[in-house]
Design an enzyme around this catalytic site. Structure first.
Site, PDB file in Angstrom:
ATOM      1  N   ASP A 193     -10.220 -30.874 -31.204  1.00  5.47           N
ATOM      2  CA  ASP A 193      -8.917 -31.541 -31.072  1.00  5.47           C
ATOM      3  C   ASP A 193      -7.814 -30.546 -31.308  1.00  5.47           C
ATOM      4  O   ASP A 193      -7.354 -30.378 -32.423  1.00  5.47           O
ATOM      5  CB  ASP A 193      -8.840 -32.714 -32.054  1.00  5.47           C
ATOM      6  N   GLU A 248       1.456 -32.742 -29.667  1.00  2.05           N
ATOM      7  CA  GLU A 248       0.869 -34.057 -29.414  1.00  2.05           C
ATOM      8  C   GLU A 248       0.649 -34.811 -30.720  1.00  2.05           C
ATOM      9  O   GLU A 248       0.885 -36.010 -30.814  1.00  2.05           O
ATOM     10  CB  GLU A 248      -0.479 -33.911 -28.677  1.00  2.05           C
ATOM     11  N   ASP A 261      -8.518 -34.503 -23.933  1.00  2.00           N
ATOM     12  CA  ASP A 261      -8.183 -34.605 -25.356  1.00  2.00           C
ATOM     13  C   ASP A 261      -9.123 -35.562 -26.077  1.00  2.00           C
ATOM     14  O   ASP A 261      -8.710 -36.363 -26.906  1.00  2.00           O
ATOM     15  CB  ASP A 261      -6.715 -35.027 -25.529  1.00  2.00           C
TER      16      ASP A 261
END
Lengths: 464, 464
Positions: A299, A333, A361
């Site tokens: 991530d 993000e 993602d």
């Protein structure tokens, strides 16, 4: 297992191909099939994504927005894409929040008899600090209704402990994450409304272990800001158990986190100009920032290196895209989506025409397919290509959520597409100190990049 | 990733169900769907396979045929199944080979100038020992043709170093394993035929690391038996590099392995009697033995605990199978298949009627579906149930190889079925010291057991 014999799969499945109204000829079908094979071969034989990820995660490390590592990651992405000889590599300036965890992060449970038990905790992203030690009793709830039903004096001056587990019966772990995430996002607001002094949140994972999982949380400007921390699932179970025996126990929390002034940062964009329709743009991206506790491998280091790799695979396979293709490393993000918003805003201002945007993602695990967020007719068009992916195990072409960074492009593009991979292990390590390079398997990562490059190749050839 | 929203999947896909000639009614379809959900819920909420695996791999450990650990595993399996309250638990006696690795396993490369480099090696299963230090020069080959083309004096008195890598472009890693495996299986025979003194074999894996991978090899009674060892892939690359600079380097190998007299061992069988057709048997199994280098977690502890769990899931979900269901822990898959052969032999002698046999021996990773080894019409029957598995991601119902232990039942059953799961990581750890409990993800293991139980439920209800 001793010996496995399986069938060659290269052209399997093509027999099932349903020809659309704009029927592709058998010849172009065969050439598509061979071009996909080229892309996958290049990925599996000469892939660069794994070594890129080693650098991004191992040498640079965790890359929270505003950190020196995030800045290094920007420069590294730019240089890495420049080396590929793309037509254009550039930065998009964007202001990002700058939250820092600080050095101290400590918790202890004091029983009725003063006996202390250390708890592993971490501040949720965006939380205020405790300004020294914050000591209070704890009240446990498993739902908003339970919190609402508590009389004021049971909540006031206490920590509210949100301990609803993720639902293990959902097959897609993301669904369980989405459902349980409200505790992390809104816990501090709802607890503060009732006069609590802090929020303790069970980590969002289906694993039973000692890692606290961070993640973004929010405040309401009309409600006082109280500190919010995550407990590991083992820690949450332990606290719950202890509360049954000693409802009056004291929890001591110390966190030095704080929000600093905003910082200038960047999205990084690499582009191959379309040979036939240069004004139609296909985006493929991941987010460059990550939480600070570890290296941000799954991530979303994997999404970034896969996006860069997708462009490299097209070039190395000699497949010149007819439409313009951009790899975008989105900034921020995790705690703001400023980069995603900025990209969409600039694209709109420039009057750019976007055909599709793909985001990776959900980790760098074995590919399953794609989630397509588009009108039904467009979903169907993308689904037509599914048979070409069957030899590679990417078979799930479903309508579904795409990705957080590309979502702002929704009204400016024909399709948003989320790269879909095996998600059983993702939340074990998500937002923890365990999200490290060694958790990524080279082949799984490479197959993902190849599947993204393959979809881009088809999108750039046929449009939508 | 921040938040994922996905669609509920429980009944998705059922719209695609193609009704067969013996059309199942909509009502029974719905009840099947609900019963599968029961099985999966039970697995994910109350699963016992993970804790069983912890004991089998962590407390008992590696379980090579003839070892005390293999004997402990037999007793443990019996006790574990007895606790489930099955209708019958019993042992099937079988004589097994007893090969032991011995304490010494060492290799060193001596360059032209006598400088030593340690190499990590392991004996291939079944190899003879070196009887002290075996020193010789090395000749490298990448194919049988290369070996055949070498003049006798280039081979005689040397180690033949088989260094053909597995092909990374195959998408299914088992295919690459099958293709490269001939070096390990036949290397010692072919090298000895040419007068070599030993065989060195590149490990069968797509990973680049320092683990030597063991595995079975064979001798030809008409050819002299020479020692055979595996080198890690890094070690093989290093040796190959050194040979280019110093073709005359000496390789020193020391291995104390030997084959002892055969030992009495057992298959372990647990049975639920069929409520309607007790004389029709469905087998589900894995192999209880493993290589000795590690804990035999993915190979094949997972297959064993999933098979036991499949029976438990049926019972705990209140689904009484109409046909008899047996969980079989086969002994000696790795170096003899004596257990698989014995089971088939006893079934034949008893005149038992087998409907189907399912084996899980490809690791405990996320399920992909099933490989069906049966006449085309039977494959089609099994494929009819695929839509029921779509909500659970088990979508690949393909004709293909089933499993080594059930293969001997081929002429006595309507279908052989291999549990198919994600195989990208399997050969990274296969037959090495790294095949340990911590490599197994709880949910991936549980989903596999549930998919096997679900298929058994359907087989036992509808037959084939």
């Amino acid at each position: 297992m001793r010996v496995l014999f399986r069938r060659g799969l290269l052209l399997a499945g093509l027999g099932f191909f349903t020809l659309s109204a704009q029927a592709q000829t058998a010849a172009s079908l065969k050439s598509d099939s061979l071009n996909l094979r080229k892309i996958y071969n290049e990925a599996l034989l000469n892939g660069q994504s794994y070594e890129n990820l080693r650098y991004l995660t191992g040498t640079i490390g965790g890359r929270l927005s505003g950190s020196p590592q995030a800045e290094q990651a920007v420069q590294w992405s730019k240089t890495t894409m420049e080396k590929l000889g793309l037509d254009r590599v550039y930065l998009q300036e964007v202001m990002v929040p700058h939250w820092v965890r600080g050095a101290k992060e400590k918790a202890e449970i004091k029983g009725d008899k003063g006996k202390g038990i250390d708890m592993s905790v971490c501040a949720l992203g965006g939380s205020v600090g405790t300004n020294g030690k914050l000591k209070a009793q704890v009240v446990e709830v498993k739902s908003w209704a339970e919190l609402a039903a508590l009389p004021d004096d049971k909540v006031r001056g206490k920590f509210v402990f949100f301990n609803r587990p993720m639902n293990p019966t959902y097959i897609e772990t993301g669904q369980a994450y989405g459902e349980a995430g409200d505790q992390r996002r809104n816990g501090a607001i709802e607890a503060a409304k009732r006069g609590a002094v802090g929020a303790l949140v069970r980590s969002l994972t289906l694993a039973h272990d000692d890692f606290p999982h961070t993640g973004t949380m929010r405040y309401d400007e009309k409600v006082s800001k109280i500190p919010a921390a995550a407990l590991s699932t083992n820690g949450a179970d332990q606290l719950s158990q202890l509360l049954k025996a000693s409802p009056g126990l004291t929890f001591e929390l110390e966190m030095a986190c704080e929000t600093l002034p905003e910082v200038k940062s960047y999205n990084v964009v690499g582009e191959i100009k379309g040979s036939k329709y240069p004004n139609e743009v296909i985006v493929v991206g991941g987010h460059l920032d990550s939480w600070d506790l570890a290296q941000g491998a799954h991530d979303d280091g994997t999404g970034c290196v896969q996006s860069i790799e997708a462009l490299r695979l097209l070039k190395a396979s000699g497949l010149k895209p007819e439409r313009t293709v951009r790899a975008v490393m989105f900034m921020n993000e995790e705690n703001g989506v400023r980069g995603g918003n900025k990209y969409a805003e600039l694209a709109k201002a420039a009057g750019e025409k976007h055909l599709a945007a793909i985001e990776s993602d959900g980790g760098g695990f074995t590919p399953r397919g794609f989630n397509i967020e588009a009108p039904a007719a467009t979903v169907k068009k993308v689904q037509q290509w599914q048979p070409l992916f069957r030899p590679y195990g990417s078979t799930e072409f479903k309508a579904g959520h795409s990705g957080t960074d590309i979502e702002p492009l929704k009204d400016q593009t024909k399709a948003l597409i989320g790269y879909d991979c095996d998600d059983q292990r993702y939340f074990d390590i998500h937002h923890t100190a365990a999200d490290t390079f060694d958790k990524v398997n080279r082949r799984e990562l490479e197959l993902g990049g190849a599947s993204m490059a393959s979809l881009i190749y088809l999108l750039s050839k046929y449009g939508l």
